[in-house]
Scaffold this motif. Structure first.
Motif, PDB file in Angstrom:
ATOM      1  N   ASP A 132     -39.430 -78.169  11.434  1.00  7.71           N
ATOM      2  CA  ASP A 132     -40.623 -77.691  10.731  1.00  7.71           C
ATOM      3  C   ASP A 132     -41.753 -77.382  11.718  1.00  7.71           C
ATOM      4  O   ASP A 132     -42.530 -76.463  11.529  1.00  7.71           O
ATOM      5  CB  ASP A 132     -41.081 -78.750   9.712  1.00  7.71           C
ATOM      6  N   ALA A 133     -41.782 -78.168  12.811  1.00  6.78           N
ATOM      7  CA  ALA A 133     -42.873 -77.998  13.783  1.00  6.78           C
ATOM      8  C   ALA A 133     -42.656 -76.809  14.708  1.00  6.78           C
ATOM      9  O   ALA A 133     -43.581 -76.044  14.982  1.00  6.78           O
ATOM     10  CB  ALA A 133     -43.010 -79.274  14.611  1.00  6.78           C
ATOM     11  N   ILE A 134     -41.439 -76.651  15.224  1.00  2.50           N
ATOM     12  CA  ILE A 134     -41.221 -75.606  16.243  1.00  2.50           C
ATOM     13  C   ILE A 134     -40.160 -74.591  15.857  1.00  2.50           C
ATOM     14  O   ILE A 134     -39.855 -73.683  16.641  1.00  2.50           O
ATOM     15  CB  ILE A 134     -40.862 -76.225  17.614  1.00  2.50           C
ATOM     16  N   CYS A 157     -28.041 -79.863   7.778  1.00  5.08           N
ATOM     17  CA  CYS A 157     -27.401 -78.721   7.115  1.00  5.08           C
ATOM     18  C   CYS A 157     -28.037 -78.462   5.750  1.00  5.08           C
ATOM     19  O   CYS A 157     -28.232 -77.302   5.354  1.00  5.08           O
ATOM     20  CB  CYS A 157     -25.910 -78.973   6.933  1.00  5.08           C
ATOM     21  N   MET A 158     -28.347 -79.522   5.036  1.00  4.14           N
ATOM     22  CA  MET A 158     -28.962 -79.337   3.713  1.00  4.14           C
ATOM     23  C   MET A 158     -30.307 -78.614   3.847  1.00  4.14           C
ATOM     24  O   MET A 158     -30.643 -77.717   3.057  1.00  4.14           O
ATOM     25  CB  MET A 158     -29.164 -80.680   3.004  1.00  4.14           C
ATOM     26  N   ASP A 159     -31.060 -79.004   4.869  1.00  2.00           N
ATOM     27  CA  ASP A 159     -32.335 -78.323   5.126  1.00  2.00           C
ATOM     28  C   ASP A 159     -32.084 -76.846   5.441  1.00  2.00           C
ATOM     29  O   ASP A 159     -32.751 -75.947   4.905  1.00  2.00           O
ATOM     30  CB  ASP A 159     -33.035 -78.984   6.325  1.00  2.00           C
ATOM     31  N   ASP A 160     -31.115 -76.605   6.329  1.00  2.00           N
ATOM     32  CA  ASP A 160     -30.834 -75.217   6.740  1.00  2.00           C
ATOM     33  C   ASP A 160     -30.395 -74.387   5.546  1.00  2.00           C
ATOM     34  O   ASP A 160     -30.770 -73.219   5.397  1.00  2.00           O
ATOM     35  CB  ASP A 160     -29.735 -75.200   7.813  1.00  2.00           C
ATOM     36  N   LEU A 161     -29.589 -75.005   4.676  1.00  2.00           N
ATOM     37  CA  LEU A 161     -29.095 -74.288   3.498  1.00  2.00           C
ATOM     38  C   LEU A 161     -30.263 -73.970   2.562  1.00  2.00           C
ATOM     39  O   LEU A 161     -30.357 -72.861   2.018  1.00  2.00           O
ATOM     40  CB  LEU A 161     -28.052 -75.154   2.788  1.00  2.00           C
ATOM     41  N   ALA A 162     -31.146 -74.928   2.397  1.00  2.00           N
ATOM     42  CA  ALA A 162     -32.328 -74.691   1.562  1.00  2.00           C
ATOM     43  C   ALA A 162     -33.129 -73.522   2.125  1.00  2.00           C
ATOM     44  O   ALA A 162     -33.564 -72.632   1.380  1.00  2.00           O
ATOM     45  CB  ALA A 162     -33.183 -75.953   1.490  1.00  2.00           C
ATOM     46  N   HIS A 163     -33.308 -73.493   3.427  1.00  2.00           N
ATOM     47  CA  HIS A 163     -34.062 -72.403   4.059  1.00  2.00           C
ATOM     48  C   HIS A 163     -33.361 -71.071   3.840  1.00  2.00           C
ATOM     49  O   HIS A 163     -34.001 -70.053   3.562  1.00  2.00           O
ATOM     50  CB  HIS A 163     -34.250 -72.648   5.560  1.00  2.00           C
ATOM     51  N   GLU A 164     -32.026 -71.086   3.958  1.00  2.00           N
ATOM     52  CA  GLU A 164     -31.256 -69.840   3.763  1.00  2.00           C
ATOM     53  C   GLU A 164     -31.507 -69.243   2.396  1.00  2.00           C
ATOM     54  O   GLU A 164     -31.589 -68.028   2.231  1.00  2.00           O
ATOM     55  CB  GLU A 164     -29.750 -70.129   3.893  1.00  2.00           C
ATOM     56  N   ILE A 165     -31.595 -70.145   1.401  1.00  2.00           N
ATOM     57  CA  ILE A 165     -31.703 -69.652   0.031  1.00  2.00           C
ATOM     58  C   ILE A 165     -33.165 -69.517  -0.385  1.00  2.00           C
ATOM     59  O   ILE A 165     -33.479 -69.162  -1.514  1.00  2.00           O
ATOM     60  CB  ILE A 165     -30.914 -70.612  -0.918  1.00  2.00           C
ATOM     61  N   GLY A 166     -34.049 -69.793   0.554  1.00  2.00           N
ATOM     62  CA  GLY A 166     -35.482 -69.651   0.287  1.00  2.00           C
ATOM     63  C   GLY A 166     -36.051 -70.738  -0.600  1.00  2.00           C
ATOM     64  O   GLY A 166     -36.997 -70.512  -1.354  1.00  2.00           O
ATOM     65  N   LYS A 202     -16.515 -68.497  -2.097  1.00  2.00           N
ATOM     66  CA  LYS A 202     -16.651 -67.083  -2.495  1.00  2.00           C
ATOM     67  C   LYS A 202     -17.835 -66.909  -3.447  1.00  2.00           C
ATOM     68  O   LYS A 202     -18.456 -65.842  -3.501  1.00  2.00           O
ATOM     69  CB  LYS A 202     -15.372 -66.589  -3.191  1.00  2.00           C
ATOM     70  N   LYS A 203     -18.147 -67.973  -4.179  1.00  2.00           N
ATOM     71  CA  LYS A 203     -19.258 -67.878  -5.139  1.00  2.00           C
ATOM     72  C   LYS A 203     -20.616 -68.164  -4.491  1.00  2.00           C
ATOM     73  O   LYS A 203     -21.649 -68.073  -5.153  1.00  2.00           O
ATOM     74  CB  LYS A 203     -19.059 -68.890  -6.275  1.00  2.00           C
ATOM     75  N   CYS A 204     -20.612 -68.487  -3.236  1.00  2.00           N
ATOM     76  CA  CYS A 204     -21.879 -68.930  -2.625  1.00  2.00           C
ATOM     77  C   CYS A 204     -22.739 -67.755  -2.186  1.00  2.00           C
ATOM     78  O   CYS A 204     -22.245 -66.796  -1.619  1.00  2.00           O
ATOM     79  CB  CYS A 204     -21.601 -69.826  -1.421  1.00  2.00           C
ATOM     80  N   ALA A 205     -24.025 -67.916  -2.405  1.00  2.00           N
ATOM     81  CA  ALA A 205     -24.973 -66.921  -1.927  1.00  2.00           C
ATOM     82  C   ALA A 205     -25.415 -67.228  -0.502  1.00  2.00           C
ATOM     83  O   ALA A 205     -25.875 -66.363   0.230  1.00  2.00           O
ATOM     84  CB  ALA A 205     -26.193 -66.892  -2.846  1.00  2.00           C
ATOM     85  N   ALA A 206     -25.274 -68.475  -0.109  1.00  2.00           N
ATOM     86  CA  ALA A 206     -25.627 -68.870   1.265  1.00  2.00           C
ATOM     87  C   ALA A 206     -24.651 -69.926   1.730  1.00  2.00           C
ATOM     88  O   ALA A 206     -24.276 -70.811   0.960  1.00  2.00           O
ATOM     89  CB  ALA A 206     -27.056 -69.420   1.319  1.00  2.00           C
ATOM     90  N   PRO A 248     -36.912 -77.631   0.905  1.00  2.00           N
ATOM     91  CA  PRO A 248     -35.875 -78.670   1.050  1.00  2.00           C
ATOM     92  C   PRO A 248     -36.054 -79.838   0.090  1.00  2.00           C
ATOM     93  O   PRO A 248     -35.087 -80.477  -0.316  1.00  2.00           O
ATOM     94  CB  PRO A 248     -36.038 -79.133   2.505  1.00  2.00           C
ATOM     95  N   TYR A 249     -37.284 -80.126  -0.278  1.00  2.00           N
ATOM     96  CA  TYR A 249     -37.526 -81.193  -1.254  1.00  2.00           C
ATOM     97  C   TYR A 249     -36.960 -80.784  -2.609  1.00  2.00           C
ATOM     98  O   TYR A 249     -36.250 -81.545  -3.269  1.00  2.00           O
ATOM     99  CB  TYR A 249     -39.030 -81.484  -1.325  1.00  2.00           C
ATOM    100  N   GLU A 250     -37.236 -79.557  -3.033  1.00  2.00           N
ATOM    101  CA  GLU A 250     -36.738 -79.081  -4.327  1.00  2.00           C
ATOM    102  C   GLU A 250     -35.213 -79.024  -4.308  1.00  2.00           C
ATOM    103  O   GLU A 250     -34.561 -79.379  -5.300  1.00  2.00           O
ATOM    104  CB  GLU A 250     -37.277 -77.673  -4.623  1.00  2.00           C
ATOM    105  N   PHE A 251     -34.673 -78.592  -3.167  1.00  2.00           N
ATOM    106  CA  PHE A 251     -33.219 -78.494  -3.023  1.00  2.00           C
ATOM    107  C   PHE A 251     -32.575 -79.859  -3.214  1.00  2.00           C
ATOM    108  O   PHE A 251     -31.563 -79.998  -3.904  1.00  2.00           O
ATOM    109  CB  PHE A 251     -32.887 -77.931  -1.633  1.00  2.00           C
TER     110      PHE A 251
END
Lengths: 157, 784, 297
Positions: free
Chosen positions: B757-759, B385-394, B185-189, B397-400
């Motif tokens: 990242d490529a396609i 999933c971690m990559d996708d979540l990072a993308h969702e939150i803008g 419930k607390k999640c933004a993404a 992925p490295y910083e995430f």
């Protein structure tokens, strides 16, 4: 099933062997001559662990009939060193770290030796292409390729 | 006072010395199990295997087979009622009342030649009653599914495995930490994904081979290509109701293991058929086809992921379900379920976790210990999933990953406190080396280029009390023979142990030999060569054995010279006094002792050092929450990234640059560590590009190299840049921990993330064949 | 369920004294004997239990089988027992028939090519045969010795189905002859496998092009496709397009599309029909473009 008496040279030594029609060169080497350096990986010509030199060319010995080898000259991994002096490809395979479990190594050494015999200065792509019939599951091939380059360099001197 | 050799990691620990088995291997003189010469008395065996994935055995008739000239013995399951299993004992040596996978062994024939044995196998008549097989783990847990093991309730198992009798669930590992529903419930993404990871095979270049001899006096000898001589001895002895001491397992160099030669898979077949031909050795070799379909495989996984983060990118909740397609017997696989449960979040700090990891019986080939032990399988989806979540939150992925990865002191998924780890450093090193953030130009108009990264963790998956032991004994010239029970599979164990002995004792590396083959009669106990545990565990035992020998020597010389032992040291094979500068070569002492003054008697005697190590601090985990103080001994962590191109015309992938960094604690032999990092990357890459056991109706469609493709010399990139990070393991020898498995764990998701990242699309489940990538691009409208 | 033998099944190995003796023996032992060449296909199938043979007749040592000869008037004749490596590095092959050398070098591995033969590849009649397309597009003709003596068999009529050819028991292929090629020609075999090299083809595209003033476009392209049909497939419509219109990127695209439309490949463990069709189009376009660039120079 018939037996064939064949006379051949293996690692410089004359051998006379009686082989059944369906015995492969690989089995003959391992079972009749106790040359167990050459390995059985798939018995289907795919993995290259059984590679030996036959009349100067590398072959998958699991795909050659012993009966065909009358008059042939065979070199196995045991025949690469001369008078306990390792062949440069063996020295460099050790030095470059191209050996891990070692099971693909005998076949790789024969393939590499044959490559350097016909092409003393192969480039990276030529080495990879020459080795494509030798599967390795341990090293990732990098240090094997490196070893071949080092051996070519050592022999050029 | 000068520092003592035993205090500091001085040479050769830390040096990239040449492997001590290299010369034997390049000359073809290294002995493997199929190379032992047994003379004309050797018999040959073949196994009759089930053609059905699930069937009752109504009748076995061996009478015609027995009449074939040259057949010397036939065994079936009726003669052997003992059950086997490393964890859950669910397996008979030979099937008794039913078969559970295509390839399940029903009988074994010993004959003069392998051809006669095969002819006899074909003449054995078996009447089957075929039952509907379970071919999917999600189907397998439904109440309508055939129950593969109706007797599950009677099997023995350790207290950390939780089978559910009456079902196909052989084990269930639960994590209940915090409050996942509140957390979401607390999640933004939030990201929810499902991934299916196919079964794959170990593919060692050396097939399994065992030779067994059963003597009239009851002594059994087993020569075998083995990662686990002691575990094999133990399991076979228990199944045969005999003392472990009556079985001797002799294990030479292994031509590749990767887990396939751990536990017991086919070794017991040679032993039982040998019982029929007392005194004669019988050899059983698996064909390459049997290697593919009838030996341990890596189980398939159906995984559901749900994870969420807040607006700042902090991971808040993870809710994952792992359904393991564990195959017909889960005696080993139950622990894969457990290991993937207690490491289920990946190397991240997450306060709220709900995970169910289920080990499901199916009528598929037997899931066994393959390199990574559940970690490569779960990281495939986790890291995408971690990559996708990072993308969702803008977020990058490295910083995430930098933000959320486990750090020293973090409380991890089981409630354990994370020990010091170099994971963050691994991530930074990889990001730097791959030039993360720099958009690269494709090499041609029909290429798309991208970068992807993935991180990982893995703990050695073991029972809580797996032991190692070692002995160091001298020869007259002070060269040393080190007796250990762990195996050289190619990973470099023997070399690294020799380095440790040389360093701890104070003798040259060249003076040290490792006693091979391992022989359970003479070699000291070692649990198994698995789990990337030997450098750490057996290394501890070896180091202690060397220090024990060293202490005996120093104590003896201190008595002879009447000096404080603290003033003495051993350097380069010579005992030295830092006080008087007296010296005494080891060769004068280690067998013969030291004469008293004026040869008025003697002191000392043959020096034998011994050492033993067993972790004592692993605690249990709560059955319902998966929480406990210390789930595992330690984690090795790491990161990989790739820079690759996708060919728009064919869908083919081409990795232009690959980078790896792993925290190994201390690299005892840096080039050997890099060798593991390189080889693991390529194995991971190969599974990402090509590998899947294609199972249809329980039958493997591609049981040969022709259609089970692995990476060749032409498929690998120019190089893998391998970076060693060293954050010491507190109880590792010189701070070392393992690396053997870890290097193939993040590879597949790193590739998947680079493709994205490529396609900009996900192409589905691995393997990412050119066809899969191309058709995904067609369906997404990227190409026509 | 896989039933591969651990070792080769029992059979007799026979070296005949002459071609006549060989053909007679093979004809009178029709279902249980076959000619033995490189063995790289038949030994595998025998171990897999797919080719039960009582006698393997080794014809490699017979007269002419190991000869390779280029005649400036007649063309190239390759004895049936010449290994692919020998063919690929032969100076006359590399100079006059480079497409054949290039195609041969895509087969399996160097070790297998020390034994595998061009004629063996042809007689095996796998739709995936890598050297078949080159021989077909360059107008190859087989010399066959049977019980009735020697005869010629053009490749264009040779293949009947997967593993099936016009050969009858007693037939031994002794050589393949490739006629002299047109003055200005170029060719390429583009093979798509799962691995970069060494795999069987998912799709294989052979393009042999030459200047031909009788064609409206000024060029003729002979095409052959591997692994997309029961036999090596010639996309006739695509050939006609490339002969009938000026060669431009659009023409090549049209030819590629025509080839894609013409093939009906199957789904198998190596690839799906859907993917194969796309690859026929894409790889044909790529390869024709490359060959045309060479011709147009």
């Amino acid at each position: 099933m018939g037996y064939h008496r064949i006379l051949l040279t293996v690692n410089g030594t004359k051998e006379q062997v009686d082989v059944p029609s369906n015995m492969t060169l690989l089995r003959m080497l391992r079972e009749k001559l106790a040359l167990t350096g050459t390995k059985n990986g798939c018995a289907a010509g795919e993995c290259g662990a059984c590679t030996v030199m036959m009349n100067g060319e590398p072959v998958n010995s699991c795909m050659v009939l012993a009966a065909e080898c009358d008059g042939a000259e065979i070199i196995t991994v045991e025949g690469l060193a001369k008078d306990h002096q390792l062949d440069p490809i063996q020295e460099m395979m050790m030095e470059a770290g191209g050996v891990q479990c070692g099971f693909c190594t005998p076949g790789i050494l024969i393939t590499a030796r044959a490559l350097l015999n016909r092409n003393p200065n192969p480039n990276d792509a030529e080495i990879r292409e020459a080795l494509v019939g030798n599967l390795c599951r341990c090293t990732g091939y990098f240090r094997i390729i490196d070893a071949v380059k080092k051996a070519a360099h050592a022999e050029a001197r | 006072m000068a520092p003592k050799t035993s205090d500091n990691p001085i040479a050769p620990v830390g040096d990239s010395v040449t492997r001590l088995d290299a010369r034997a291997k390049v000359t073809g003189s290294a002995t493997y199990a199929d190379d032992f010469q047994f003379g004309p008395g050797l018999l040959h065996a073949r196994a009759l295997r089930s053609p059905h994935p699930m069937a009752l055995i109504k009748k076995i008739d061996t009478s015609e087979a027995e009449t074939i000239p040259g057949v010397k013995g036939i065994v079936t399951g009726k003669d052997f009622d003992g059950m086997m299993g490393l964890y859950l004992a669910d397996r008979y040596i030979l099937c008794r009342d039913r078969v559970r996978y295509v390839g399940d062994p029903v009988a074994v024939v010993a004959a003069d030649t392998v051809e006669i044995a095969e002819e006899a196998v074909k003449k054995i008549k078996v009447e089957y009653e075929v039952l509907p097989p379970v071919l999917d783990p999600e189907e397998g847990i439904k109440p309508t599914a055939t129950v593969v093991h109706p007797d599950l309730g009677n099997y023995t198992y350790p207290n950390f495995i939780f089978p559910e009798p009456g079902t196909n669930i052989a084990n269930r590992f639960k994590v209940r930490k915090g409050d996942v529903d509140e957390g979401f419930k607390k999640c933004a993404a939030i990201v929810e994904r499902k991934y299916k990871v196919p079964h794959i095979q170990h593919v060692p270049i050396e097939p399994h081979v065992s030779v067994a001899k059963w003597d009239e006096d009851g002594h059994v000898t087993l020569w075998t290509s083995s990662q686990s001589p002691f575990a094999q001895r133990n399991m076979i002895a228990k199944a045969l109701h005999v003392s472990q001491g009556s079985i001797e397992v002799i294990a030479p160099y292994v031509g590749g293991g990767f887990g396939s030669k751990a536990g017991v898979s086919m070794e017991n077949l040679a032993v039982v058929v040998a019982s029929k031909v007392k005194g004669r050795p019988v050899k059983l070799v698996l064909t390459r086809e049997e290697e593919f379909y009838a030996s341990f495989c890596r189980q398939g996984l159906v995984a559901q992921y749900k994870m969420g983060c807040d607006k700042d990118g902090n991971l808040i909740a993870v809710d994952n379900k792992y359904f393991w397609d564990a195959g017909a017997y889960t005696e080993y696989g139950v622990n894969i379920t457990r290991a993937s449960g207690y490491s289920s979040t990946g190397p991240y700090r997450v306060p709220n976790v709900r995970v169910d990891s289920l080990c499901v019986y199916t009528n598929h080939p037997v899931g066994g210990p393959m390199r990574g032990f559940g970690m490569p399988e779960i990281h495939v989806g986790l890291e995408q999933c971690m990559d996708d979540l990072a993308h969702e939150i803008g977020m990058d992925p490295y910083e995430f990953r930098k933000k959320n990865c486990v750090k020293d002191g973090d409380i991890i998924v089981t409630g354990m406190k994370m020990h010091p780890t170099g994971l963050s450093k691994c991530i930074d090193e990889v990001a730097k080396a791959i030039e993360w953030g720099k958009k690269e130009q494709p090499t041609g108009p029909n290429k798309r280029r991208g970068k992807g990264m993935a991180i990982m963790w893995k703990a050695p998956a073991m029972p809580p009390n797996p032991g190692s032991s070692a002995e160091v004994k001298f020869n007259e010239d002070a060269t040393v023979d080190v007796a250990i029970g762990g195996q050289e599979l190619g990973q470099g164990t023997f070399t690294v142990m020799a380095q440790m002995v040389a360093s701890a004792l104070g003798i040259p590396y060249e003076w040290v030999r490792i006693s091979t083959p391992i022989d359970t009669k003479f070699s000291p106990y070692e649990w198994q060569t698995v789990a990337s545990r030997l450098t750490w565990s057996m290394g501890n035992a070896v180091r202690l054995a060397a220090l024990d020998a060293r202490k005996q020597i120093i104590d003896l010389v201190s008595k002879a010279w009447n000096e404080d032992p603290d003033n003495l040291d051993i350097r380069n094979g010579v005992v030295v006094s830092y006080k008087t500068e007296e010296t005494l070569p080891l060769k004068d002492i280690v067998i013969y002792g030291i004469p008293k003054e004026n040869f008025n008697g003697w002191m000392g005697g043959p020096i034998v050092g011994r050492g033993s190590f067993m972790p004592t601090y692993v605690t249990g985990l709560d059955k319902d929450t998966g929480q406990g103080e210390r789930a595992v001994v330690h984690y090795t962590t790491g990161c990989q990234a790739v820079d690759l191109e996708v060919d728009l015309e064919t869908g083919k992938l081409d990795i232009l640059k690959a980078v790896s960094a792993f925290d190994v604690g201390k690299a005892i032999n840096p080039e050997l560590v890099k060798g593991q990092m390189e080889g693991g990357f390529v194995m991971g890459m190969s599974t990402g590009y090509f590998e899947a056991m294609r199972l249809k109706g329980g039958v493997m469609q591609n049981p040969s190299f022709v259609d089970y493709r692995i990476a060749t010399s032409t498929d690998v990139p120019q190089k893998v840049e391998s970076i060693i990070v060293e954050v010491a393991q507190d109880d590792g020898p010189w701070g070392a921990r393992g690396i053997g498995e870890h290097s193939m764990v993040p590879t597949v998701p790193a590739i998947a993330n680079a493709i994205f990242d490529a396609i900009k699309i996900r192409v589905g489940d691995p393997p990412f064949s050119a066809e899969k990538v191309f058709l995904a691009m067609v369906d997404a409208g990227i190409v026509k | 369920m896989n039933n591969s033998h651990p070792a080769l099944p029992e059979f007799e190995y026979l070296i005949p004294a002459s071609l006549n003796e060989a053909s007679q023996f093979l004809a009178s032992h029709a279902t249980e004997a076959r000619p033995f060449m490189g063995g790289t296909d038949c030994l595998v199938r025998m171990r897999d239990g797919l080719l039960p043979m009582k006698t393997m007749v080794d014809v490699k040592p017979l007269e002419g089988m190991k000869d390779i000869k280029f005649d400036a008037a007649k063309g190239l004749t390759i004895g049936a027992a010449v290994p692919m490596n020998t063919v690929a590095r032969h100076p006359d092959v590399r100079k006059h028939y480079p497409l054949l050398a290039q195609a041969a070098e895509t087969v399996a591995s160097y070790q297998l090519r020390s034994r595998a033969t061009i004629c063996g590849n042809i007689c095996n009649a796998s739709p995936a045969g890598d050297t078949i397309g080159a021989c077909l597009t360059m107008g190859g003709v087989l010399t066959v010795h049977g019980v009735g003596g020697f005869r010629q068999e053009p490749l264009s009529k040779f293949f009947l189905g997967p593993g099936k050819t016009v050969l009858i028991p007693g037939d031994i292929v002794t050589a393949i002859t490739l006629p002299l090629l047109p003055n200005k020609s170029a060719g390429k075999y583009r093979k798509l496998g799962r691995n970069t090299l060494s795999d069987l083809s998912i799709v294989g595209v052979t393009v042999f092009g030459y200047v031909d003033t009788t064609a409206a476009s000024g060029f003729r392209f002979r095409l052959a496709l591997a692994s997309v049909a029961p036999v090596p497939f010639v996309p006739v419509k695509a050939e006609e397009i490339l002969a009938g219109k000026a060669i431009t990127a659009e023409t090549i695209q049209e030819a590629g599309q025509a080839a894609m439309d013409a093939v009906t490949p199957i789904d198998d463990v190596r690839g799906s029909a859907r993917y194969r069709k796309y690859m026929v189009r894409n790889l044909l376009i790529e390869t024709v473009t490359e060959v045309w660039k060479q011709l147009a120079r």
